[in-house]
Design a protein around this motif. Sequence first.
Motif, PDB file in Angstrom:
ATOM      1  N   ARG A   1       0.860  -1.191   0.000  1.00 45.37           N
ATOM      2  CA  ARG A   1       0.000   0.000   0.000  1.00 45.37           C
ATOM      3  C   ARG A   1       0.894   1.237   0.000  1.00 45.37           C
ATOM      4  O   ARG A   1       1.154   1.827   1.034  1.00 45.37           O
ATOM      5  CB  ARG A   1      -0.947  -0.045   1.195  1.00 45.37           C
ATOM      6  CG  ARG A   1      -1.951  -1.191   1.023  1.00 45.37           C
ATOM      7  CD  ARG A   1      -2.794  -1.475   2.204  1.00 45.37           C
ATOM      8  NE  ARG A   1      -3.545  -0.332   2.682  1.00 45.37           N
ATOM      9  CZ  ARG A   1      -4.410  -0.414   3.697  1.00 45.37           C
ATOM     10  NH1 ARG A   1      -4.627  -1.569   4.305  1.00 45.37           N
ATOM     11  NH2 ARG A   1      -5.051   0.653   4.100  1.00 45.37           N
ATOM     12  N   ASP A   2       1.354   1.600  -1.189  1.00 51.08           N
ATOM     13  CA  ASP A   2       2.336   2.668  -1.311  1.00 51.08           C
ATOM     14  C   ASP A   2       1.741   4.012  -1.734  1.00 51.08           C
ATOM     15  O   ASP A   2       2.471   4.980  -1.921  1.00 51.08           O
ATOM     16  CB  ASP A   2       3.448   2.259  -2.271  1.00 51.08           C
ATOM     17  CG  ASP A   2       2.943   1.888  -3.657  1.00 51.08           C
ATOM     18  OD1 ASP A   2       1.713   1.813  -3.865  1.00 51.08           O
ATOM     19  OD2 ASP A   2       3.785   1.665  -4.539  1.00 51.08           O
ATOM     20  N   ARG A   3       0.435   4.103  -1.853  1.00 46.83           N
ATOM     21  CA  ARG A   3      -0.188   5.363  -2.246  1.00 46.83           C
ATOM     22  C   ARG A   3      -0.446   6.255  -1.030  1.00 46.83           C
ATOM     23  O   ARG A   3      -0.554   5.789   0.100  1.00 46.83           O
ATOM     24  CB  ARG A   3      -1.519   5.112  -2.951  1.00 46.83           C
ATOM     25  CG  ARG A   3      -1.338   4.478  -4.325  1.00 46.83           C
ATOM     26  CD  ARG A   3      -2.627   4.417  -5.085  1.00 46.83           C
ATOM     27  NE  ARG A   3      -2.966   5.740  -5.603  1.00 46.83           N
ATOM     28  CZ  ARG A   3      -4.170   6.069  -6.068  1.00 46.83           C
ATOM     29  NH1 ARG A   3      -5.133   5.168  -6.088  1.00 46.83           N
ATOM     30  NH2 ARG A   3      -4.411   7.282  -6.513  1.00 46.83           N
ATOM     31  N   THR A   4      -0.579   7.520  -1.318  1.00 44.09           N
ATOM     32  CA  THR A   4      -0.927   8.532  -0.328  1.00 44.09           C
ATOM     33  C   THR A   4      -2.349   8.996  -0.596  1.00 44.09           C
ATOM     34  O   THR A   4      -2.773   9.067  -1.754  1.00 44.09           O
ATOM     35  CB  THR A   4       0.032   9.735  -0.429  1.00 44.09           C
ATOM     36  OG1 THR A   4       1.348   9.299  -0.130  1.00 44.09           O
ATOM     37  CG2 THR A   4      -0.359  10.863   0.511  1.00 44.09           C
ATOM     38  N   ALA A   5      -3.079   9.340   0.459  1.00 43.27           N
ATOM     39  CA  ALA A   5      -4.397   9.965   0.335  1.00 43.27           C
ATOM     40  C   ALA A   5      -4.455  11.195   1.225  1.00 43.27           C
ATOM     41  O   ALA A   5      -3.801  11.254   2.270  1.00 43.27           O
ATOM     42  CB  ALA A   5      -5.512   8.995   0.729  1.00 43.27           C
TER      43      ALA A   5
ATOM     44  N   GLN B   1      -2.448  15.694  -8.846  1.00 43.68           N
ATOM     45  CA  GLN B   1      -1.440  14.626  -8.808  1.00 43.68           C
ATOM     46  C   GLN B   1      -2.071  13.237  -8.726  1.00 43.68           C
ATOM     47  O   GLN B   1      -1.389  12.268  -8.445  1.00 43.68           O
ATOM     48  CB  GLN B   1      -0.511  14.852  -7.610  1.00 43.68           C
ATOM     49  CG  GLN B   1       0.286  16.132  -7.716  1.00 43.68           C
ATOM     50  CD  GLN B   1       1.119  16.383  -6.475  1.00 43.68           C
ATOM     51  OE1 GLN B   1       1.692  15.464  -5.885  1.00 43.68           O
ATOM     52  NE2 GLN B   1       1.203  17.643  -6.061  1.00 43.68           N
ATOM     53  N   ASP B   2      -3.373  13.153  -8.975  1.00 50.32           N
ATOM     54  CA  ASP B   2      -4.104  11.878  -8.934  1.00 50.32           C
ATOM     55  C   ASP B   2      -3.995  11.191  -7.573  1.00 50.32           C
ATOM     56  O   ASP B   2      -3.892   9.975  -7.474  1.00 50.32           O
ATOM     57  CB  ASP B   2      -3.643  10.948 -10.060  1.00 50.32           C
ATOM     58  CG  ASP B   2      -4.619   9.819 -10.309  1.00 50.32           C
ATOM     59  OD1 ASP B   2      -5.837  10.013 -10.104  1.00 50.32           O
ATOM     60  OD2 ASP B   2      -4.166   8.715 -10.684  1.00 50.32           O
ATOM     61  N   VAL B   3      -4.008  12.009  -6.524  1.00 48.58           N
ATOM     62  CA  VAL B   3      -3.983  11.509  -5.147  1.00 48.58           C
ATOM     63  C   VAL B   3      -5.428  11.484  -4.656  1.00 48.58           C
ATOM     64  O   VAL B   3      -6.140  12.484  -4.768  1.00 48.58           O
ATOM     65  CB  VAL B   3      -3.119  12.423  -4.246  1.00 48.58           C
ATOM     66  CG1 VAL B   3      -3.291  12.097  -2.781  1.00 48.58           C
ATOM     67  CG2 VAL B   3      -1.661  12.332  -4.668  1.00 48.58           C
TER      68      VAL B   3
ATOM     69  N   LEU C   1      -7.872   1.519  -2.206  1.00 54.82           N
ATOM     70  CA  LEU C   1      -7.109   2.514  -2.963  1.00 54.82           C
ATOM     71  C   LEU C   1      -5.602   2.265  -2.907  1.00 54.82           C
ATOM     72  O   LEU C   1      -4.834   2.982  -3.543  1.00 54.82           O
ATOM     73  CB  LEU C   1      -7.408   3.920  -2.434  1.00 54.82           C
ATOM     74  CG  LEU C   1      -8.839   4.426  -2.617  1.00 54.82           C
ATOM     75  CD1 LEU C   1      -9.073   5.688  -1.774  1.00 54.82           C
ATOM     76  CD2 LEU C   1      -9.120   4.689  -4.095  1.00 54.82           C
TER      77      LEU C   1
ATOM     78  N   VAL D   1      -3.720   2.677  -0.203  1.00 58.75           N
ATOM     79  CA  VAL D   1      -3.153   3.776   0.585  1.00 58.75           C
ATOM     80  C   VAL D   1      -2.506   3.250   1.868  1.00 58.75           C
ATOM     81  O   VAL D   1      -3.123   2.513   2.625  1.00 58.75           O
ATOM     82  CB  VAL D   1      -4.248   4.813   0.932  1.00 58.75           C
ATOM     83  CG1 VAL D   1      -3.746   5.827   1.954  1.00 58.75           C
ATOM     84  CG2 VAL D   1      -4.738   5.500  -0.333  1.00 58.75           C
TER      85      VAL D   1
ATOM     86  N   GLY E   1       3.665  12.829  -3.336  1.00 56.81           N
ATOM     87  CA  GLY E   1       4.325  11.696  -4.014  1.00 56.81           C
ATOM     88  C   GLY E   1       5.341  11.007  -3.173  1.00 56.81           C
ATOM     89  O   GLY E   1       5.747  11.408  -2.130  1.00 56.81           O
TER      90      GLY E   1
END
Length: 183
Positions: free
Chosen positions: A7-11, A45-47, A101, A103, A183
Amino acid sequence: MSTLEGRDRTALLVVDVQNDVMAEADDAEAVVGRIAGLVDRARAQDVPVVWVQHSDEGLVHGGDGWQIVPALVPADGDPRVEKLHGDSFEGTDLEGVLAGLGVGRLVVAGAESDACIRSTIHGAFARGYDTILVGDAHTSGDKTAWGAPTPAQVAAHMNLYWSFQSAPGKTAGVVEADDVVFG
């Protein structure tokens, strides 16, 4: 670096920026303006931007006071989480939304600093999320009549102690809105 594998995405998590909450909040217009800037940058940034709304006896679900402030408009498809407790994870589907997602890192802004923001950042961190508090994008109402510090002192204290939060395998910190890196 969260402890949540894969889960490497940021929200961006926007907590309780609702009409009745913000009507009593310190420096509300400036805080909402900074949150609006964060929302715009996140979207560019598509976050994912995740919106949380509280309800209770004084904040009636669906009522005008319960609505997100007009200056902030969730986009179609933005996840919305409704809660009954301070911690945005308790009794909600927030964990499932974030897992879906991918996240593992949260950037948190909103209200109230000394209640739902504090509960949510602790809840996120305890669940394994890297948790960043936006130091100039959280606020609270004045509770000095009940012996609490001023809203500015509450925010300063939150920022101070969260900047020293630590645990193995995850990070916490405080960043001003202009310095947030998604990012």
